[in-house]
Structure formats: structure tokens, C-alpha cells
Write an enzyme that holds these catalytic residues in place. Structure first.
Site, PDB file in Angstrom:
ATOM      1  N   HIS A  78       0.829  -1.209   0.000  1.00 20.40           N
ATOM      2  CA  HIS A  78       0.000   0.000   0.000  1.00 20.40           C
ATOM      3  C   HIS A  78       0.865   1.261   0.000  1.00 20.40           C
ATOM      4  O   HIS A  78       0.685   2.154  -0.845  1.00 20.40           O
ATOM      5  CB  HIS A  78      -0.918  -0.001   1.228  1.00 20.40           C
ATOM      6  CG  HIS A  78      -1.782   1.211   1.336  1.00 20.40           C
ATOM      7  ND1 HIS A  78      -3.067   1.277   0.848  1.00 20.40           N
ATOM      8  CD2 HIS A  78      -1.536   2.446   1.886  1.00 20.40           C
ATOM      9  CE1 HIS A  78      -3.577   2.466   1.082  1.00 20.40           C
ATOM     10  NE2 HIS A  78      -2.669   3.200   1.717  1.00 20.40           N
ATOM     11  N   GLU A  79       1.801   1.320   0.933  1.00 21.76           N
ATOM     12  CA  GLU A  79       2.607   2.527   1.062  1.00 21.76           C
ATOM     13  C   GLU A  79       3.571   2.708  -0.116  1.00 21.76           C
ATOM     14  O   GLU A  79       3.910   3.836  -0.467  1.00 21.76           O
ATOM     15  CB  GLU A  79       3.384   2.509   2.373  1.00 21.76           C
ATOM     16  CG  GLU A  79       2.510   2.501   3.628  1.00 21.76           C
ATOM     17  CD  GLU A  79       1.545   3.672   3.692  1.00 21.76           C
ATOM     18  OE1 GLU A  79       1.820   4.717   3.065  1.00 21.76           O
ATOM     19  OE2 GLU A  79       0.513   3.554   4.370  1.00 21.76           O
ATOM     20  N   HIS A 138       1.981   4.912  -2.756  1.00 24.32           N
ATOM     21  CA  HIS A 138       2.136   6.338  -2.462  1.00 24.32           C
ATOM     22  C   HIS A 138       3.583   6.786  -2.712  1.00 24.32           C
ATOM     23  O   HIS A 138       3.828   7.836  -3.307  1.00 24.32           O
ATOM     24  CB  HIS A 138       1.774   6.620  -1.000  1.00 24.32           C
ATOM     25  CG  HIS A 138       0.342   6.365  -0.669  1.00 24.32           C
ATOM     26  ND1 HIS A 138      -0.697   6.840  -1.428  1.00 24.32           N
ATOM     27  CD2 HIS A 138      -0.229   5.690   0.379  1.00 24.32           C
ATOM     28  CE1 HIS A 138      -1.845   6.466  -0.886  1.00 24.32           C
ATOM     29  NE2 HIS A 138      -1.585   5.763   0.201  1.00 24.32           N
TER      30      HIS A 138
END
Length: 421
Positions: A19-20, A23
Site C-alpha cells: 500500500h505505502e 504512495h
């Protein structure tokens, strides 16, 4: 216990990192400075400064993670007036490192008591060196060691989040959930490959579980169940309904007459199902489609079915709110442990569902979540100008406060359910 803890660490770490990283990747592509990439929240356990200048950290609380980006909407570093610091100077006399901690690992560093600083525009720092007031130019790529020992880059305005293009910021906010969706599909494909094919509930072909009642009666995977107690069956749902009807209201397992096709010939056999957790089971599961495209498309279908179930659960949660319908780290640990006990395929299936769940949850238009940030991006696109800094900061802080309160309530509810009931 060890297997459950290891499974939790691996599953939690995988989902958060993926997920990170979404980003992280799009922030860097958009020219936004990433100061820290963290797994977990709270006190720091480990930190490493990469060659890219990013501080990679592991923190104590398994409540998620974050990519710390420069900018007023994301992150700033404050130095209180009068704070004692030490400055590391480069060959040209520019400051390359500002240390706010008491720990001094550079014996050549210059001690200073800060009176003013500007680490965004002018890139200067002023303070008392002994009794003399001095000012220094700060290098654009200088680092600052914060009071908890985390060393990160300073954040000049040209690399701050709000100075990236609107499209860049939108993609950066959306990339985390997108990566969770991609991970979910990849894990679904892994499950399908490991089990030999994609489930096909549209036919009456079955998979036979080793040691189950059907296996003991001589059925094998690929056989087609034609009828249960003279009730014709043409697909998996009809098979399940026929078995349920034939076993309902029985205190002991009844003998079922099962007609099935094997290699083109029809057979009939009596099968006594086994009672498991109050249900009578034949020891069969949905048949499989084994073609290459069946497996590939099946991964998307499996992911979509899981996502649709999650959306339905969210709808029910909105219509009938209850903390018992939510789960925090304690509940996640228990569910991951149960999946791990059931084998690798079950663990991968649950991880896929968990990844899809995280992606969907983060897209909710709640301040502090990715969906809330995306909503602000869309409002900016419509207004053709961003919200005022103060407005966005207040909205974000309110969202963070609500999420913290919800997390505490959910975690406490998990503990009560797990240990006090």
C-alpha cells in the site's frame, strides 16, 4: 503460537508495504519529497537512511504505516526558538545536517541555540554560537535529526506535496488503494494456481476432499453429482441446497442417496455425511476450470466477488452501525492465525481479502484516509484552486481525531470479545 505470530507479521507487513509503496512511487514520480517510509506507528524501533535520502523505519504499533511527504498538507518539522542544536557543515560552509537530539555522533558539529530559521524558502538558520549571533545557509538536501532520533530530509517548498501538479497529487493519493487491489488479484491468481484451477459454480462437477465422506464412498474430483435423494442438481448451489434439505432436522447423520456421473457412466451410492461444526458435509467443494484463460479471468472474478462482499458489509455497517462488525489489530491477528492454521491456500485467500478490504476502506471519503484526500483533489479540480491551508489542515485533523477514536474503540472491543467473554 509462533506460526500465528509469524503469519501476522508477514501478512501485515506485506499489505502495508504494498500500500505505502504505491504512495511512495507516485510521490517520487511527481517530484514530491518522501522523507520517511514507515511500517507501523508510534515509537521507532529501527531506522535506516537509504541512498535516496529516505528514512526507512519500523515502528512499534501494528496499526498501519505511512509515507511521510514534505508539505503543509502532510508534514513539517518545527524547531522551537531557543532550542539547542548542532550543525554539521559541508566543505562550502553550508549546513548539511541539523541535530535536535542530545546524542552527538559528529564531534566536528557546531553547537548553536536557534533564534530563527527558514527551511522552506530562504534555507537559512540563525542562532547563538557562544555569545555571537550567526547565520548559515542550509543545503537544499540537508537532513534534520528530530527529537526522537529519526533523521529525515528538510522540506524546501519546491519539493513539497502541494507544489506538485493536481494530477500528480491525485495519483499519489490513489496509488495506495490501487496497489492493494493489484495485490489482491495477484494473490487470488496464486490461490487458483495452487488449487489447480478457478472455481466453477455453474456446473455440478465437484472436487473431492481427501478423507471426506464422498472420497470414502468412491467419488473422485471431476465427477458430476446428478441428484441427492432424487433431487436433481445441475450446479453447485443446487447441490448445496439438496444436501441441506436432506440433512435438516436430523440429530444424527442420515444416509443420502447420491447419483453421480464418472467417466460418462452414471452411478448411485449411499453416503453418510460427516458432522462438522453443526453442519453435515459430504467432503466436496466447487469444481474447477483448469484452462489458462479460465485461471487468469478467475483471479479477477474471485477478487471482484470478495470486493463485492466487502462493499455489502460496508453497506450493512452504514445502515446498522455496530463495533462488533469492525475489527482492529487484535481481531486481525486472530483471523490471520485461524487462516494460517488452515493451510497456505487459506492464508493466501484471507490475505487477498484483507488487501482488497484495506483498499476499499481507504477510498472512503473520510478526512485522513486516501479517499478524503482524493475528495479534496476533486474539489480543487472543480474550484480550479486549492482549499486554504488552514481549512484543509482543520479538516484533516478532525479526520485524524475521529479515526484515532474509532481505532481505540474497535481495539478495546476486540480485546473484550477475545479475552473477557
Amino acid at each position: 503460537m509462533f506460526v500465528r505470530i509469524l503469519a501476522f507479521i508477514i501478512v501485515f507487513g506485506l499489505i502495508v508495504i504494498v500500500h505505502e509503496f504505491g504512495h511512495f512511487y507516485f510521490a517520487r514520480r511527481s517530484g514530491i519529497l518522501v522523507r520517511e517510509f514507515s511500517i507501523g506507528m508510534g515509537p521507532k524501533l529501527f531506522a535506516h537512511i537509504g541512498r535516496d535520502g529516505v528514512s526507512y523505519t519500523i515502528r512499534m504499533l501494528p496499526l498501519g504505516g505511512y509515507v511521510r511527504m514534505a508539505g503543509w498538507g502532510e508534514d513539517t518539522t518545527e524547531i522551537r526558538p531557543g532550542s539547542p542544536v548542532t550543525l554539521t557543515l559541508g566543505p562550502s560552509g553550508q549546513v548539511t545536517r541539523i541535530n535536535l537530539t542530545d546524542h552527538q555522533d559528529d564531534v566536528t558539529a557546531l553547537p548553536m541555540r536557534v533564534t530563527s530559521y527558514d527551511l522552506e524558502d530562504a534555507l537559512t538558520i540563525t542562532g547563538l554560537v557562544g555569545e555571537e549571533s550567526r547565520s548559515f545557509v542550509v543545503d537544499h538536501d540537508a537532513t534534520i535529526v528530530e527529537e526522537d532520533g529519526t533523521e529525515i530530509r528538510i522540506a524546501p517548498k519546491d519539493v513539497q506535496f502541494q507544489n506538485a501538479s493536481l494530477l500528480g497529487r491525485l495519483l499519489t493519493n490513489f496509488a495506495g488503494p490501487l496497489n492493494n487491489f493489484i495485490l489482491g488479484i495477484v494473490l487470488c491468481l496464486a490461490v487458483i494456481l495452487m488449487q489447480g484451477g478457478a472455481q466453477d459454480a455453474s456446473t455440478n462437477a465437484i472436487q473431492v476432499q481427501s478423507g471426506g465422506a464422498a472420497a470414502q464412498a468412491g467419488l473422485v474430483s471431476g465427477d458430476r453429482i446428478l441428484a441427492v435423494n432424487q433431487t436433481a442438481t445441475s450446479n453447485w448451489e443446487e447441490i448445496a441446497q439438496a444436501v441441506s434439505k436432506a440433512t435438516s432436522d436430523h440429530k444424527t447423520a442420515p444416509s443420502l442417496t447420491v447419483s453421480y456421473a464418472h467417466q460418462g457412466k452414471t452411478h448411485e451410492v449411499a453416503i453418510t455425511p460427516k458432522k462438522v461444526s453443526g453442519n453435515y458435509l459430504l467432503g466436496i467443494s466447487v469444481g474447477l476450470k483448469t484452462g489458462f484463460w479460465d485461471k487468469l479471468t478467475g483471479s479477477f472474478t474471485m477478487a471482484w466477488d470478495s470486493a463485492f462482499s466487502i462493499l455489502n458489509a460496508l453497506k450493512n455497517l452504514v445502515l446498522h452501525p455496530s463495533l462488533n462488525k469492525l475489527g482492529g489489530p487484535v481481531a486481525m491477528y486472530q483471523m490471520i492465525g485461524q487462516a494460517a492454521d488452515s493451510g497456505l491456500i487459506a492464508l493466501l485467500s484471507f490475505t487477498a481479502m484483507l488487501s482488497l478490504n484495506l483498499g476499499i476502506f481507504n477510498l472512503l471519503p473520510i478526512p485522513a484516509l486516501d479517499g478524503g484526500k482524493i475528495l479534496l483533489n476533486l474539489i480543487e479540480a472543480v474550484r480550479r484552486k486549492p482549499l486554504r491551508q488552514e481549512t484543509e489542515t482543520i479538516v484533516t485533523l478532525v479526520g485524524v481525531a475521529l479515526m484515532v477514536i474509532l481505532m481505540v474503540a474497535v481495539t478495546w472491543n476486540d480485546i473484550v470479545r477475545a479475552f473477557m467473554n
